[in-house]
Design an enzyme around this catalytic site. Structure first.
Site, short mmCIF file in Angstrom:
data_model
loop_
_atom_site.label_atom_id
_atom_site.label_comp_id
_atom_site.label_asym_id
_atom_site.label_seq_id
_atom_site.Cartn_x
_atom_site.Cartn_y
_atom_site.Cartn_z
N PHE A 94 20.07 13.57 26.18
CA PHE A 94 19.96 14.68 25.23
C PHE A 94 20.24 14.16 23.82
O PHE A 94 20.93 13.15 23.63
CB PHE A 94 20.91 15.83 25.57
CG PHE A 94 22.38 15.52 25.40
CD1 PHE A 94 23.04 15.82 24.22
CD2 PHE A 94 23.10 14.95 26.44
CE1 PHE A 94 24.38 15.54 24.06
CE2 PHE A 94 24.45 14.68 26.29
CZ PHE A 94 25.10 14.97 25.10
N CYS A 95 19.67 14.85 22.84
CA CYS A 95 19.96 14.57 21.44
C CYS A 95 20.43 15.87 20.81
O CYS A 95 20.99 16.73 21.50
CB CYS A 95 18.77 13.95 20.73
SG CYS A 95 17.25 14.95 20.75
N TRP A 96 20.23 16.05 19.51
CA TRP A 96 20.75 17.25 18.85
C TRP A 96 20.02 18.51 19.30
O TRP A 96 20.64 19.49 19.70
CB TRP A 96 20.67 17.08 17.34
CG TRP A 96 20.82 18.36 16.57
CD1 TRP A 96 19.95 18.89 15.67
CD2 TRP A 96 21.92 19.28 16.62
NE1 TRP A 96 20.43 20.07 15.17
CE2 TRP A 96 21.64 20.35 15.74
CE3 TRP A 96 23.11 19.34 17.35
CZ2 TRP A 96 22.49 21.43 15.54
CZ3 TRP A 96 23.96 20.42 17.16
CH2 TRP A 96 23.66 21.44 16.26
N GLY A 99 14.70 16.88 20.64
CA GLY A 99 13.54 16.45 19.87
C GLY A 99 13.12 15.02 20.14
O GLY A 99 13.16 14.54 21.28
N PHE A 123 21.88 19.23 22.44
CA PHE A 123 23.27 19.66 22.29
C PHE A 123 23.34 21.04 21.66
O PHE A 123 24.26 21.82 21.97
CB PHE A 123 24.04 18.65 21.42
CG PHE A 123 25.49 19.02 21.24
CD1 PHE A 123 26.40 18.80 22.25
CD2 PHE A 123 25.93 19.61 20.06
CE1 PHE A 123 27.74 19.16 22.10
CE2 PHE A 123 27.25 19.97 19.90
CZ PHE A 123 28.16 19.75 20.92
#
Length: 346
Positions: A94-96, A99, A123
């Site tokens: 996962f990223c922010w 994306g 996140f």
């Protein structure tokens, strides 16, 4: 290729122990807050992320993508090996906000034969779930609240009870702060986001418990603020007051805070409250700290600062309480256990 999953699906997989959760954001993002249980395998470090972001804002999306591709190509073998080395048969990245960084990471790792999942929404989606879930709690099961003067071993009691399977909410542990002006010493206090994440998982863990055990905290613990429903549960709970000798309390504080290792931090923290104390006593405490007479300094702080403040605070509330008088934490633990209902499932 990879598959997108929701926050709820992720939590179920975590509960079963079937996945490794990989945060591919930069180290500073990871340090600020992450999903509990995650490891950090950043696609870009902080400087690289800043460089890509600058190109995105000042030039174009294509320029940012080109720079990102250049940076990733250099580290691709090590990056994929790091993901592959994470425990668990399946990996969730996962990223922010779900994306480019998590999509790139999942795609590259999938091409190398790894079974990859990606958290949809990243996140940000997880944080939204945390906030909404906390808001869904309007009340808690009945609470037993451990009270006592500073150094009475309240946190240690909670830890020992948790080891025996009792339904404990250790708020200071989740805040990574002891709740006093000296509470940060030797620790890295959590911010609100990290605290909320840890808290919501503990609340869900004990949602069906017949009661909870917690410490009598103020509304603010270090950097974090407790939600109102938690403060209300504490105020309405059954108070257990732990009374142990001052010499034992001094020993507990020395063992916990290790002032000999954090002398300068202790002095700086004391200087923040020095003016609130009677001048001769304050000067005596400061001299004791500087001369490494830590036992003496702690005892004076207890008798002339913390104990009077605690007594004043408790005098403001008329609340029945169960008093436990013991020589040390070990004896107090056995008496607390006799007060509590049987451990659930025990």
């Amino acid at each position: 290729m990879f598959q997108d999953i929701t926050v709820e699906e992720l939590l179920e997989l975590q509960r079963k122990g079937e996945v490794s959760l990989i945060d591919v954001r930069s180290p500073s993002e990871f340090e600020e807050a992450t999903i509990p249980g995650s490891i950090n395998i950043p696609l870009f470090d902080d400087e690289e992320r800043a460089a890509v972001g600058t190109l995105y804002k000042q030039e174009s999306v294509d320029a940012a993508k080109d720079k990102g591709l250049e940076l990733v190509s250099r580290k691709l073998p090590d990056f994929v090996r790091a993901i592959g080395g994470a425990d668990g048969p399946r990996k969730v990245v996962f990223c922010w906000r779900g994306g480019m960084r998590s999509r790139t990471s999942a795609t590259l790792a999938s091409l190398m034969g790894l079974r990859m999942l990606r958290l949809a929404g990243g996140f940000r989606a997880y944080r939204k779930w945390v906030v909404e879930t906390l808001e869904s709690f309007t009340a808690l099961p009945p609470c037993y609240v451990i009270n006592g003067y500073t150094g009475s071993g309240k946190t240690e009691l909670l830890e020992r009870l948790a080891e025996r399977g009792y339904p404990v909410l250790n708020l200071e542990q989740m805040a990574a702060h002891r709740g006093s002006i000296f509470g940060h010493i030797g620790k890295a206090p959590n911010n609100q986001k990290s605290f909320d994440s840890l808290l919501v998982h503990e609340l869900l863990r004990w949602r069906e418990a017949p009661y909870l055990v917690m410490e009598a905290e103020s509304k603010r613990v270090g950097k974090v603020v407790l939600p109102d429903f938690l403060v209300k549960a504490k105020e309405e709970g059954e108070a257990i007051f732990v009374d142990i000798p001052v010499e034992e309390r001094v020993a507990n504080i020395i063992a916990d805070y290790r002032p000999q290792e954090h002398k300068d931090d202790c002095i700086r923290s004391f200087e923040r409250i020095e003016k609130r104390m009677h001048t001769p006593v304050a000067a005596e405490i400061l001299a004791a700290l500087r001369d490494d007479r830590f036992d003496e300094a702690v005892k004076l702080l207890l008798l002339h600062y913390y104990d009077p403040r605690y007594q004043y605070a408790t005098d403001q509330y008329e609340q029945d309480r169960i008093t436990i008088t013991a020589s040390n934490v070990e004896q107090a633990l056995e008496q607390v256990i006799r007060v509590l209902p049987p451990v659930p499932g025990g």
